[in-house]
Design a protein around this motif. Structure first.
Motif, PDB file in Angstrom:
ATOM      1  N   UNK A 165       5.081   3.251   6.612  1.00  0.00           N
ATOM      2  CA  UNK A 165       3.931   2.888   7.533  1.00  0.00           C
ATOM      3  C   UNK A 165       4.621   2.469   8.979  1.00  0.00           C
ATOM      4  N   UNK A 166       3.732   2.603   9.911  1.00  0.00           N
ATOM      5  CA  UNK A 166       4.120   2.071  11.377  1.00  0.00           C
ATOM      6  C   UNK A 166       3.101   1.356  11.776  1.00  0.00           C
ATOM      7  N   UNK A 266       5.479 -19.386  11.897  1.00  0.00           N
ATOM      8  CA  UNK A 266       6.232 -19.416  10.851  1.00  0.00           C
ATOM      9  C   UNK A 266       7.721 -19.488  11.062  1.00  0.00           C
ATOM     10  N   UNK A 267       8.526 -19.938  10.146  1.00  0.00           N
ATOM     11  CA  UNK A 267       9.883 -19.698  10.222  1.00  0.00           C
ATOM     12  C   UNK A 267      10.427 -18.491   9.373  1.00  0.00           C
ATOM     13  N   UNK A 268       9.730 -18.384   8.464  1.00  0.00           N
ATOM     14  CA  UNK A 268      10.099 -17.090   7.371  1.00  0.00           C
ATOM     15  C   UNK A 268       8.871 -16.558   6.640  1.00  0.00           C
ATOM     16  N   UNK A 269       8.977 -15.511   6.567  1.00  0.00           N
ATOM     17  CA  UNK A 269       7.663 -14.650   5.860  1.00  0.00           C
ATOM     18  C   UNK A 269       8.075 -14.512   4.587  1.00  0.00           C
ATOM     19  N   UNK A 270       7.231 -14.285   3.820  1.00  0.00           N
ATOM     20  CA  UNK A 270       7.488 -14.099   2.076  1.00  0.00           C
ATOM     21  C   UNK A 270       6.810 -13.167   1.602  1.00  0.00           C
ATOM     22  N   UNK A 271       7.161 -12.271   0.635  1.00  0.00           N
ATOM     23  CA  UNK A 271       6.547 -11.300  -0.146  1.00  0.00           C
ATOM     24  C   UNK A 271       7.157 -11.102  -1.476  1.00  0.00           C
ATOM     25  N   UNK A 272       6.190 -11.655  -2.708  1.00  0.00           N
ATOM     26  CA  UNK A 272       7.093 -11.780  -4.012  1.00  0.00           C
ATOM     27  C   UNK A 272       6.176 -10.859  -4.934  1.00  0.00           C
ATOM     28  N   UNK A 273       5.608  -9.795  -4.371  1.00  0.00           N
ATOM     29  CA  UNK A 273       4.932  -8.923  -5.252  1.00  0.00           C
ATOM     30  C   UNK A 273       5.563  -8.432  -6.293  1.00  0.00           C
ATOM     31  N   UNK A 274       4.716  -8.024  -7.342  1.00  0.00           N
ATOM     32  CA  UNK A 274       5.395  -7.364  -8.662  1.00  0.00           C
ATOM     33  C   UNK A 274       4.510  -6.327  -8.926  1.00  0.00           C
ATOM     34  N   UNK A 275       3.486  -5.838  -8.054  1.00  0.00           N
ATOM     35  CA  UNK A 275       2.838  -4.547  -8.435  1.00  0.00           C
ATOM     36  C   UNK A 275       2.056  -4.003  -7.221  1.00  0.00           C
ATOM     37  N   UNK A 276       2.138  -2.896  -7.170  1.00  0.00           N
ATOM     38  CA  UNK A 276       1.586  -1.895  -6.124  1.00  0.00           C
ATOM     39  C   UNK A 276       1.990  -1.924  -4.697  1.00  0.00           C
ATOM     40  N   UNK A 277       3.008  -2.886  -4.608  1.00  0.00           N
ATOM     41  CA  UNK A 277       3.647  -2.676  -3.104  1.00  0.00           C
ATOM     42  C   UNK A 277       4.233  -1.765  -2.519  1.00  0.00           C
ATOM     43  N   UNK A 278       3.931  -1.110  -1.611  1.00  0.00           N
ATOM     44  CA  UNK A 278       4.704   0.098  -1.077  1.00  0.00           C
ATOM     45  C   UNK A 278       5.295  -0.148   0.275  1.00  0.00           C
ATOM     46  N   UNK A 279       4.479  -0.581   1.322  1.00  0.00           N
ATOM     47  CA  UNK A 279       5.108  -0.800   2.703  1.00  0.00           C
ATOM     48  C   UNK A 279       4.026  -1.856   3.364  1.00  0.00           C
ATOM     49  N   UNK A 280       4.672  -3.212   3.116  1.00  0.00           N
ATOM     50  CA  UNK A 280       3.531  -4.097   3.526  1.00  0.00           C
ATOM     51  C   UNK A 280       3.500  -4.204   5.010  1.00  0.00           C
ATOM     52  N   UNK A 281       2.239  -4.015   5.520  1.00  0.00           N
ATOM     53  CA  UNK A 281       1.988  -4.220   6.985  1.00  0.00           C
ATOM     54  C   UNK A 281       2.288  -5.485   7.610  1.00  0.00           C
ATOM     55  N   UNK A 349      13.486   1.035  15.662  1.00  0.00           N
ATOM     56  CA  UNK A 349      14.028   2.213  15.234  1.00  0.00           C
ATOM     57  C   UNK A 349      13.410   2.930  14.224  1.00  0.00           C
ATOM     58  N   UNK A 350      12.386   2.365  13.342  1.00  0.00           N
ATOM     59  CA  UNK A 350      12.039   3.108  12.264  1.00  0.00           C
ATOM     60  C   UNK A 350      10.355   2.906  12.039  1.00  0.00           C
ATOM     61  N   UNK A 351       9.723   1.814  12.408  1.00  0.00           N
ATOM     62  CA  UNK A 351       8.566   1.405  11.916  1.00  0.00           C
ATOM     63  C   UNK A 351       7.428   1.432  13.095  1.00  0.00           C
ATOM     64  N   UNK A 352       7.557   1.855  14.196  1.00  0.00           N
ATOM     65  CA  UNK A 352       6.548   1.871  15.367  1.00  0.00           C
ATOM     66  C   UNK A 352       5.353   2.505  15.266  1.00  0.00           C
ATOM     67  N   UNK A 353       4.378   2.383  15.704  1.00  0.00           N
ATOM     68  CA  UNK A 353       3.181   3.195  15.521  1.00  0.00           C
ATOM     69  C   UNK A 353       3.303   4.503  16.056  1.00  0.00           C
ATOM     70  N   UNK A 354       4.039   4.528  17.072  1.00  0.00           N
ATOM     71  CA  UNK A 354       4.343   5.862  17.704  1.00  0.00           C
ATOM     72  C   UNK A 354       4.976   6.826  16.519  1.00  0.00           C
ATOM     73  N   UNK A 355       6.084   6.308  16.031  1.00  0.00           N
ATOM     74  CA  UNK A 355       6.906   7.014  15.134  1.00  0.00           C
ATOM     75  C   UNK A 355       5.889   7.487  13.789  1.00  0.00           C
ATOM     76  N   UNK A 356       5.073   6.672  13.319  1.00  0.00           N
ATOM     77  CA  UNK A 356       4.283   7.014  12.241  1.00  0.00           C
ATOM     78  C   UNK A 356       3.185   8.037  12.593  1.00  0.00           C
ATOM     79  N   UNK A 357       2.661   7.765  13.694  1.00  0.00           N
ATOM     80  CA  UNK A 357       1.644   9.022  14.193  1.00  0.00           C
ATOM     81  C   UNK A 357       1.987  10.416  14.231  1.00  0.00           C
ATOM     82  N   UNK A 358       3.254  10.338  14.826  1.00  0.00           N
ATOM     83  CA  UNK A 358       3.860  11.803  14.896  1.00  0.00           C
ATOM     84  C   UNK A 358       4.384  12.127  13.670  1.00  0.00           C
TER      85      UNK A 358
END
Length: 372
Positions: A165-166, A266-281, A349-358
């Motif tokens: 995703x981007x 925030x100082x730090x973001x967390x993601x502790x998923x153990x189900x369905x996670x693919x590309x957290x927006x 380098x990898x996750x911009x909206x322009x890259x995703x749309x292209x």
């Protein structure tokens, strides 16, 4: 002009809807016209129209993948609008309708989960392969983890395009605004503020985060946690917060429409998923403004966070390891700052909206070329 009809069954604004909105912001409008078929009354209607999509409301299809009546309604819509391509998001009825109308079809797999044994082994594996490959010319997997789900179920890798995703970059708010928001959360200047932005479901790992927070609190560390999102698990999370005596450390924010002020505070973001996670927006949005993350090594998370570069990975369902990872960054502000800079670089380098749309549009063109 290439006319692409997206079909999405969501009545609320979920991950798939946000992906579609991100695409529309960067779509090549000189070559592609985007139509979106969705349930009548969906909350996605207004933002999709604002983003430049032409919305087609459908009676039925609401929050369900397949129904014979939905196939009939979507066939009529496709026959009337005559798109060059149909792109579905979690709506199998749309894939069936497109195939029956002779229109090339793409579908996006937005989730990753353990593949059940009935799909890993024959005959279920054969049936799964036959059905999915018959009703899709191409399948977009939004992370390598989603692609592995598909191949574990027998689907040929040749049918799959892996495409992370981007998102649109999120602009960091002024420091004074961020500090004012932290004060609303009763965070002292010395507090290290953690945040998770996710739907309140058990598989998102909020319980593990609360347990890690209790460990940090018991070590005497000044930590706060903000939980943004809504969902059926909220009451259990509030009860666990009280059971652990964390009421002073935790703030429930509900649904947040503008994430920029929150991420900026925030100082730090967390993601502790153990189900369905693919590309957290939300992780990508944080990266765009230089916010590092500590994430579980589940699903697509390891393809967003390079361990030691733009954040840290911890073993899924290991609250103690999560606590150690947070403590490590609390004790090393220089490392945290370096990771923030690297997060922004990796995003560009990898996750911009322009890259995703292209990338999406390249799949469209390749699919149409193959169909012809």
């Amino acid at each position: 002009m290439i006319r692409v009809m997206n079909v999405i069954s969501d009545t609320n604004i979920g991950g798939a809807g946000r992906v579609l909105l991100n695409y529309l912001r960067y779509a090549g409008r000189e070559r592609f016209e985007t139509l979106v078929a969705l349930p009548r009354g969906s909350l996605l209607k207004a933002p999709l129209e604002e983003a430049g999509g032409r919305v087609l409301e459908v009676d039925g299809i609401a929050d369900r993948s397949f129904d014979r009546g939905d196939v009939k309604a979507l066939r009529a819509l496709i026959a009337r609008e005559r798109p060059d391509l149909v792109h579905t998001h979690g709506c199998f009825s749309g894939r069936v309708a497109a195939r029956r109308e002779g229109v090339p079809v793409i579908y996006s797999r937005h989730s990753a989960f353990p593949v059940p044994a009935r799909l890993r082994y024959p005959p279920g594996r054969w049936v799964n392969k036959l059905v999915n490959e018959h009703y899709a010319d191409r399948i977009i997997a939004v992370s390598p983890a989603a692609a592995k789900n598909l191949t574990d179920g027998g689907i040929s890798p040749k049918r799959i395009a892996v495409m992370m995703n981007g998102v649109a970059p999120v602009v960091r708010r002024p420091q004074a605004e961020a500090e004012a928001l932290r004060r609303q959360w009763d965070a002292a200047p010395e507090d290290f503020v953690l945040g998770i932005l996710a739907r309140l479901e058990d598989y998102k790992g909020h319980m593990d985060i609360l347990q890690a927070l209790a460990i940090l609190r018991d070590e005497g560390r000044p930590v706060k946690l903000v939980i943004a999102g809504v969902g059926p698990y909220e009451q259990k999370l509030r009860e666990e917060t009280a059971r652990l005596g964390l009421e002073a450390q935790v703030r429930f924010l509900g649904f947040v429409t503008d994430v920029a002020p929150l991420l900026s505070a925030l100082d730090l973001q967390l993601n502790a998923s153990y189900g369905t996670e693919t590309s957290s927006l939300s992780i990508l949005e944080g990266m765009s403004m230089g916010l590092p993350a500590v994430v579980s090594d589940y699903g697509g998370n390891p393809w967003l966070i390079d361990d030691g570069e733009d954040g840290l990975l911890f073993p899924t369902r290991d609250a103690a390891a999560l606590a150690r990872a947070v403590a490590r960054l609390m004790d090393a502000p220089e490392t945290l700052g370096r990771m923030g800079e690297r997060a922004e670089e990796i995003f560009r380098q990898r996750f911009t909206g322009e890259i995703f749309a292209k990338n999406i549009e390249n799949v469209y063109l390749d699919t149409l070329k193959g169909a012809k």
